[in-house]
Enzyme design. Sequence first.
Site, PDB file in Angstrom:
ATOM      1  N   TYR A  55      42.640  29.281  32.837  1.00 38.06           N
ATOM      2  CA  TYR A  55      43.151  28.456  33.833  1.00 38.06           C
ATOM      3  C   TYR A  55      44.031  27.388  33.635  1.00 38.06           C
ATOM      4  CZ  TYR A  55      38.680  30.569  36.302  1.00 38.06           C
ATOM      5  OH  TYR A  55      38.253  31.301  36.769  1.00 38.06           O
ATOM      6  N   HIS A 126      35.171  37.136  30.626  1.00 38.64           N
ATOM      7  CA  HIS A 126      35.992  37.106  31.721  1.00 38.64           C
ATOM      8  C   HIS A 126      35.940  38.313  32.656  1.00 38.64           C
ATOM      9  CE1 HIS A 126      38.810  34.194  33.711  1.00 38.64           C
ATOM     10  NE2 HIS A 126      38.407  34.541  34.758  1.00 38.64           N
ATOM     11  N   SER A 205      35.707  33.065  44.917  1.00 39.57           N
ATOM     12  CA  SER A 205      36.244  33.238  45.659  1.00 39.57           C
ATOM     13  C   SER A 205      35.244  33.421  47.130  1.00 39.57           C
ATOM     14  CB  SER A 205      37.190  34.446  45.658  1.00 39.57           C
ATOM     15  OG  SER A 205      38.625  33.862  44.602  1.00 39.57           O
ATOM     16  N   PRO A 206      34.009  32.370  47.471  1.00 34.83           N
ATOM     17  CA  PRO A 206      33.684  32.672  48.880  1.00 34.83           C
ATOM     18  C   PRO A 206      33.859  32.948  49.924  1.00 34.83           C
ATOM     19  CG  PRO A 206      33.315  30.750  47.199  1.00 34.83           C
ATOM     20  CD  PRO A 206      34.108  30.989  46.123  1.00 34.83           C
ATOM     21  N   LEU A 207      35.340  31.947  49.837  1.00 37.99           N
ATOM     22  CA  LEU A 207      36.207  31.500  50.724  1.00 37.99           C
ATOM     23  C   LEU A 207      37.466  32.987  50.946  1.00 37.99           C
ATOM     24  CD1 LEU A 207      36.012  27.548  50.900  1.00 37.99           C
ATOM     25  CD2 LEU A 207      34.131  29.301  51.956  1.00 37.99           C
ATOM     26  N   ARG A 209      39.671  33.078  49.734  1.00 39.25           N
ATOM     27  CA  ARG A 209      40.730  33.096  48.556  1.00 39.25           C
ATOM     28  C   ARG A 209      41.757  31.964  50.323  1.00 39.25           C
ATOM     29  NH1 ARG A 209      41.286  34.974  43.480  1.00 39.25           N
ATOM     30  NH2 ARG A 209      40.842  36.789  43.645  1.00 39.25           N
TER      31      ARG A 209
END
Length: 334
Positions: A55, A126, A205-207, A209
């Site tokens: 990141y 990862h 990414s539970p929403l 993105r």
Amino acid sequence: MQTRTIGPFTVSAIGLGCMNLSHAYGVPPSPEQAERLLLAALDAGVTLFDTAALYGFGANEELVGRVLKAHRSRITLASKGGMAGVRGEDGVVRRVIDGRPEALRRNCEDSLRRLGTDVIDLYYLHRWHKEVPVEDSVGALSDLVRAGKVRTIGLSEVSAATIRKAHAVHPITAVQTEYSLWTRNPEIAVLEACRAIGAAFVAFSPLARAYLTDTLHDVATLDAKDIRRPMPRFAPQNYAANLQLLQPYVAFAREVGCTPAQLALAWLLHKAPHIVPIPGTTNLAHLQEDLDAAKVQLTPAQMAQAEALIGQHNVVGPRYAPQATGEVDTENFA
């Protein structure tokens, strides 16, 4: 804040994915804004903070380390190796997947330095580097545990079969994969594999993105470097179709008495007790909105209705483009 268990750690039921404070979704916030967000999450009861060497090519670990170092004893710190930025002969830093033991050792040392800590609580592979047996990569991570540089081991974007192979070498504490109403792949086999070995499932990414927040209505507004641009579900024609699914979902959230984002997170929390979602945000109001999802109670009928409104059966487009699909090991629906 409610709590859940990841291996030996008791963590907030909703953690914080720190990626977008440095990476991925266009221009990141200023260092000052990012610091305010991290400290606000800490003050609100978040104890699981998730970062990675990838990141911002190290910038996110440096940010998290600098801001949270004084609060290290209060948090569970998760990072990832095996996919990082490598500077080529032309001077350009590019993403490289490398699961060789020597690369993982180097990644871990670099992460420890950037994070300003002596030990990482949860260190993920990862990506499984498919040219390297996962047993070799996990063996290297287990060496880091024995050396006292890592407390527990996780995997990211892997199949149930790979989880079992890895767990035979060293106990796997957590598996992290995308999971939301519009991405149900973990339901094929990985959720059950995690339950069977006693591992937590960390949902990134539970929403979806930002799709499930009802705040992204025009993909043409996305930054040129936004990682969603090459994702098939965000292609203009596909996204237009997916937006048609969203308004009935938003109306249903209103009936439940919560926001669309809160419904998405509450759905995950209700799916199983070993699931820990890690939404990310750069916005303080959205942070509090996300955390308040832990207060939302859903009945089985409401769970079923949410799943019927948005799911594998009606979302248009795969979640990744072909190259990214080839880099992960997660099971796919036919």
